[in-house]
Design a protein around this motif. Structure first.
Motif, short mmCIF file in Angstrom:
data_model
loop_
_atom_site.label_atom_id
_atom_site.label_comp_id
_atom_site.label_asym_id
_atom_site.label_seq_id
_atom_site.Cartn_x
_atom_site.Cartn_y
_atom_site.Cartn_z
N ALA A 14 0.81 -1.22 0.00
CA ALA A 14 0.00 0.00 0.00
C ALA A 14 0.84 1.27 0.00
O ALA A 14 0.29 2.36 -0.14
N THR A 15 2.15 1.14 0.16
CA THR A 15 3.02 2.32 0.10
C THR A 15 3.79 2.39 -1.21
O THR A 15 4.64 3.25 -1.38
N ASN A 16 3.48 1.48 -2.14
CA ASN A 16 4.19 1.40 -3.41
C ASN A 16 3.29 1.89 -4.55
O ASN A 16 2.25 1.29 -4.83
N ALA A 57 -1.72 -2.28 9.35
CA ALA A 57 -1.21 -1.22 10.21
C ALA A 57 0.22 -1.56 10.59
O ALA A 57 0.60 -2.73 10.63
N PHE A 58 0.99 -0.53 10.86
CA PHE A 58 2.38 -0.75 11.24
C PHE A 58 2.89 0.48 11.98
O PHE A 58 2.58 1.62 11.61
N SER A 100 9.75 7.64 12.31
CA SER A 100 8.94 6.52 12.79
C SER A 100 7.46 6.89 12.82
O SER A 100 6.60 6.08 12.48
N VAL A 101 7.18 8.13 13.21
CA VAL A 101 5.79 8.59 13.23
C VAL A 101 5.23 8.62 11.81
O VAL A 101 4.10 8.15 11.56
N SER A 102 5.99 9.15 10.87
CA SER A 102 5.50 9.25 9.49
C SER A 102 5.27 7.87 8.89
O SER A 102 4.32 7.67 8.12
N ALA A 103 6.12 6.90 9.23
CA ALA A 103 5.94 5.54 8.73
C ALA A 103 4.63 4.96 9.25
O ALA A 103 3.87 4.31 8.52
N ALA A 104 4.35 5.18 10.54
CA ALA A 104 3.11 4.68 11.14
C ALA A 104 1.89 5.29 10.47
O ALA A 104 0.91 4.59 10.17
N HIS A 149 1.70 6.70 7.45
CA HIS A 149 1.63 6.31 6.04
C HIS A 149 0.97 4.94 5.89
O HIS A 149 0.00 4.78 5.13
N VAL A 150 1.48 3.96 6.62
CA VAL A 150 0.96 2.59 6.49
C VAL A 150 -0.42 2.45 7.13
O VAL A 150 -1.31 1.80 6.56
N SER A 151 -0.60 3.06 8.30
CA SER A 151 -1.80 2.79 9.08
C SER A 151 -2.97 3.70 8.79
O SER A 151 -4.11 3.36 9.14
N ALA A 152 -2.74 4.85 8.17
CA ALA A 152 -3.82 5.81 7.92
C ALA A 152 -3.96 6.16 6.44
O ALA A 152 -5.00 5.94 5.82
N PHE A 153 -2.90 6.71 5.86
CA PHE A 153 -2.97 7.15 4.46
C PHE A 153 -3.29 6.00 3.52
O PHE A 153 -3.92 6.19 2.47
#
Length: 252
Positions: A65-67, A90-91, A108-112, A114-118
């Protein structure tokens, strides 16, 4: 007849039989749906093995989902229109959980987030060309209207996720697509056990949930997801349904 007869449903996040996503996929099949699973990278083989434990072995497609390339290829990989999406991914990095809220770096916040919300928006928009009118998108959350011990930046990501669901419901409603969330109580899933100190949340539920709470039973949450995917909620969107034994309704 099942309540999902004739429908095709994409289910993300199936990695173990103990997951809510697996329960949703199983019940969806039992209710007549054709289920397609998604996975990616090293997790793909795990998902393919777990898929064989469903009543019918579904196709597993590649979707990170991030690709951007995976998202662009989603309609083709689905090989036809779909009637629903279960968002169960979620991650958060380890340094974003477990009581270290004040020390977590932005990366780390942005990764969370990106994967878990966006990713809810990203997957839905990617699938939009093949989403049938009346389709349902259902995501999984852990009620982020309040703060929880140890949940830290995943809680913030879930708050963003819940807000994303409301805005998404606003913008895809004109296409007849519904977006709703299921907020389950704490369950002994892989995602939960990976959070340091998550047991402190589990301990609360037995005492306070009016209906009681079985931390190993993912079926109630799976049933709620399937119900929201069905035609039985044609005018419900932007909603969060609690499946937590009533815990959210009690103060003490």
């Amino acid at each position: 007849m099942g309540i999902l007869d004739g429908k095709r449903i994409l289910v993300t996040g199936v990695l173990t039989e103990a997951s809510i996503a697996f329960a949703a996929a199983r019940i969806a099949q039992e209710q007549g749906a054709e289920v397609i699973l998604s996975s990616f990278g090293r997790q793909m083989k795990i998902t393919q093995v777990i898929a064989e434990r469903l009543p019918e072995t579904p196709k597993v497609i590649e979707l990170d989902a991030t690709n951007d390339d995976d998202l662009a290829a989603l309609p083709e990989r689905l090989e036809g229109n779909i009637d629903g999406i279960v968002h169960a991914i979620a991650f958060a990095p380890k340094d974003a959980l477990g009581g270290v809220f004040l020390d977590t770096p932005w990366d780390s916040v942005s990764a969370a987030i990106h994967v878990s919300a966006f990713s809810l928006k990203a997957i839905t928009v990617a699938a939009k060309p093949v989403l049938n009118k009346g389709a349902g998108v259902v995501g999984l959350t852990f009620d982020a209207t309040i703060s929880w011990p140890v949940y830290d930046w995943m809680g913030v990501a879930k708050a963003a996720f819940e807000s994303t669901a409301r805005y998404l419901a606003k913008y895809v409603g004109e296409d007849g697509v519904r977006v709703n969330l299921v907020s389950a109580g704490p369950l002994k899933t892989t995602a939960a056990t990976s959070i340091p100190g998550f047991g402190t949340l589990e301990d609360m539920w037995g005492d306070r949930a009016p209906l009681g709470w079985d931390q190993k039973d993912t079926t109630p949450a799976g049933k709620a997801i399937v119900a929201l995917l069905s035609d039985w909620f044609p005018a419900t969107t932007g909603e969060m349904v609690h499946v937590d034994g009533g815990f959210h309704s009690t103060g003490a």
